[in-house]
Design an enzyme around this catalytic site. Structure first.
Site, PDB file in Angstrom:
ATOM      1  N   GLU A   1      70.636  51.466  82.546  1.00 44.24           N
ATOM      2  CA  GLU A   1      69.467  51.356  83.704  1.00 44.24           C
ATOM      3  C   GLU A   1      68.168  52.045  83.422  1.00 44.24           C
ATOM      4  O   GLU A   1      68.544  53.474  82.861  1.00 44.24           O
ATOM      5  CB  GLU A   1      70.134  52.211  85.022  1.00 44.24           C
ATOM      6  CG  GLU A   1      71.277  51.777  85.710  1.00 44.24           C
ATOM      7  CD  GLU A   1      71.612  52.876  86.734  1.00 44.24           C
ATOM      8  OE1 GLU A   1      70.697  53.354  87.493  1.00 44.24           O
ATOM      9  OE2 GLU A   1      72.814  53.241  86.892  1.00 44.24           O
ATOM     10  N   ILE A  45      67.887  46.349  88.198  1.00 45.07           N
ATOM     11  CA  ILE A  45      67.830  44.935  88.209  1.00 45.07           C
ATOM     12  C   ILE A  45      66.878  44.465  88.155  1.00 45.07           C
ATOM     13  O   ILE A  45      65.670  44.761  88.346  1.00 45.07           O
ATOM     14  CB  ILE A  45      67.584  45.955  90.087  1.00 45.07           C
ATOM     15  CG1 ILE A  45      68.924  46.918  90.087  1.00 45.07           C
ATOM     16  CG2 ILE A  45      67.793  44.398  91.164  1.00 45.07           C
ATOM     17  CD1 ILE A  45      69.941  46.191  91.039  1.00 45.07           C
ATOM     18  N   SER A  80      64.370  46.345  93.141  1.00 45.87           N
ATOM     19  CA  SER A  80      63.418  47.438  91.706  1.00 45.87           C
ATOM     20  C   SER A  80      63.739  45.982  91.124  1.00 45.87           C
ATOM     21  O   SER A  80      63.628  46.590  90.348  1.00 45.87           O
ATOM     22  CB  SER A  80      65.380  48.234  91.549  1.00 45.87           C
ATOM     23  OG  SER A  80      65.200  49.238  92.023  1.00 45.87           O
TER      24      SER A  80
END
Length: 542
Positions: A41, A113, A130
């Site tokens: 991430e 995302i 995001s």
């Protein structure tokens, strides 16, 4: 772990497992000389596509939104310009640790995302924002920023630039203009007039402060170190809204009547020359005819306008979906809005052969693979810019038996002193004399602790200051002095103040983890020096 192949892969708890095919945490930056470290991430900040900046309709002040768990949540309510800038910052965390920058490297990160979606959110809206595109895949400025930064396997291979935002403001507006570019320098022009030279940050970001808006054309021209132009980009002032523009978006062979295929229709508000109006927010109504089902679109509002047959464009654009029926035929979609002539798109759905209730149609059969990027190159797609001069030995003011933990290529180990200033030092003997100009270090508590350090080459001071808080590694750009011995010394108490307080792990780290987040005793700084990993880098001269 694969019991048949003997392979192990994973993250967080596998940073020190040499047998792992890869490692990497979620949020923080990891490096290794043994196997790829890939972050799962990066950049959790959120921002609605609807909000350009502080100077644009609908005038959302950057960061405005409710508290999240009784804490400031401005990082989850960003405007488009600042969200794009944050994406550049966070990608640079990985880019500067890429192959070619020393022995220990990071292998990149996955965007948390990529498209806004119905998942856990922390901002004003009820879904995750995001993404670099919105739920209907309409690009945000962050998308174009990534296109600039990502155009290469490792190093930049193709030069390009992008001006963040639009160029439709009111008279009197003076604002910063941000340019994302691969160039070594960028010049900005407003109607041909050069602006003051920019500040360069994070390698890719150029900030031109106090640019006065005037209608016309804004252009950014990028150059290499020799002054040769590498790319240029521009934006222009768009005229008054005059019409709706519909664009049909289908699969490569059309829309199949299998009761599941989707056709998308893009709706724009344009000026008399067909240019999208970036500040339009008109309400548009839709009427559907034929063998298809209305699935609608989304926008900011009650229930996100789910299945509504009337919804607004945002920043001059929206998209809506219709789903095919089981019978083929002509589908017609009409869009109307106050002040504009109605616009219509039509298409025919393609018959699908069904036998005994079973379809013979395979939806994926008509989809073509994208191979234009080419295969992964067999040769390095980078050149070495820095060399990591290895540590031969080290001695410290305390715990000499653990001093090797600070350079053992294991991010789950550390060296620390006993909290007294007189023991807060390490002297490293390098394998050869070198002009070290970049000291890359991961300090325990990297995101919330700043360490006041002095660094010596032999007896000569080459760096002094407070380290930045980060999501992993910091680089201390030292004055190069040829020496075989480098000493790191604490010159005062460390200071704690979380630079990423809003951006926290979904799964909270355990007590005692080296990021100090809720770690036992993590708030007691004293004269504590704690080093997870340190590297001594020498820039290669061409």
């Amino acid at each position: 772990y694969d019991p048949h192949g003997g392979r192990a892969i994973g993250s967080r708890e596998m940073l020190d497992i040499r047998e792992a095919e890869y490692g990497g945490e979620m949020l923080y930056v990891n490096k290794s000389e043994h196997h790829p470290m890939v972050q799962t991430e990066y950049c959790r900040d959120e921002g609605l596509r609807k909000y350009w900046d502080d100077w644009s309709y609908p005038y959302h002040k950057h960061g405005d939104g409710p508290l999240y768990r009784n804490a400031d949540a401005s990082a989850y309510n960003q405007n488009q310009d600042q969200l794009a800038i944050e994406m550049v910052r966070r990608w640079y965390d990985f880019y500067r640790e890429r192959p070619g920058m020393g022995r220990r490297v990071n292998s990149g990160g996955a965007k948390i995302i990529f498209s806004d979606t119905q998942t856990h959110s922390r901002g004003a809206e009820n879904y995750r924002r995001s993404g670099v595109v919105d739920p209907l895949r309409i690009p945000k400025d962050a998308y174009y920023a990534h296109k600039v930064m990502w155009d290469g396997w490792v190093d930049v291979e193709n030069h390009s630039s992008y001006i963040i935002g639009h160029w439709n403001y009111k008279p009197g507006v003076v604002k910063p203009v941000y340019v994302v570019s691969t160039g070594d320098s960028v010049q900005l022009f407003v109607n041909g007039k050069p602006q003051e030279m920019p500040k360069r940050d994070y390698e890719f970001l150029y900030t031109f402060n106090n640019v006065k808006w005037e209608p016309g054309v804004i252009e950014a021209v990028s150059y290499d170190k020799a002054g040769k132009e590498t790319s240029r980009t521009s934006k222009k002032t768009v005229g008054e809204p005059k019409a709706l523009k519909l664009t049909l978006m289908q699969g490569p062979e059309g829309t199949y009547a299998d009761g599941a295929d989707i056709a998308m229709v893009q709706v724009e508000v344009v000026d008399e020359n067909g240019n999208r109006c970036p500040l339009a927010n008109d309400m548009v109504s839709f009427a559907l005819e034929g063998p298809a089902e209305w699935r609608g679109g989304m926008a900011q509002g009650p229930d996100n306008y789910a299945l509504a047959k009337e919804l607004p464009v945002e920043c001059g654009i929206t998209r809506v979906l219709v789903r095919s029926g089981f019978e083929p035929g002509k589908v017609k979609l009409t869009a109307t809005a106050t002040g504009y002539a109605p616009e219509t798109v039509e298409f025919n759905t393609i018959p699908v052969e069904v036998e005994h209730g079973l379809s013979k149609f395979n939806p994926s059969a008509a989809l073509k693979s994208r191979l234009d990027r080419g295969e992964t190159p067999l040769t390095p797609s980078y050149y070495d810019k820095k060399v990591d001069v290895k540590v031969k030995s080290a001695k410290a003011g305390y715990a000499n038996d653990k001093v090797a933990n600070s350079y053992d290529d294991n991010e789950l180990s550390e060296w620390r002193n006993d909290g007294r200033l007189e023991t807060a030092w390490i002297t490293y003997e390098l394998e050869r004399p070198a002009e070290i100009d970049d000291i890359c270090v991961k300090l325990t508590g990297w995101r919330q602790r700043s360490y006041p350090l002095e660094i010596y080459a032999g007896d000569e001071l080459i760096w002094s200051g407070d380290t930045d808080r980060s999501l992993g590694y910091v680089h201390l750009n030292a004055r190069p002095v040829r020496s075989r011995f480098i000493t790191i010394k604490l010159k005062g108490s460390a200071a704690d103040s979380d630079a990423f307080g809003q951006i926290v792990e979904v799964v909270e780290p355990k007590a005692g983890e080296l990021d100090l987040f809720k770690a036992e005793g993590g708030d007691k700084t004293n004269h504590e020096l704690r080093i997870v990993e340190i590297e001594f880098l020498e820039t290669l001269r061409k």
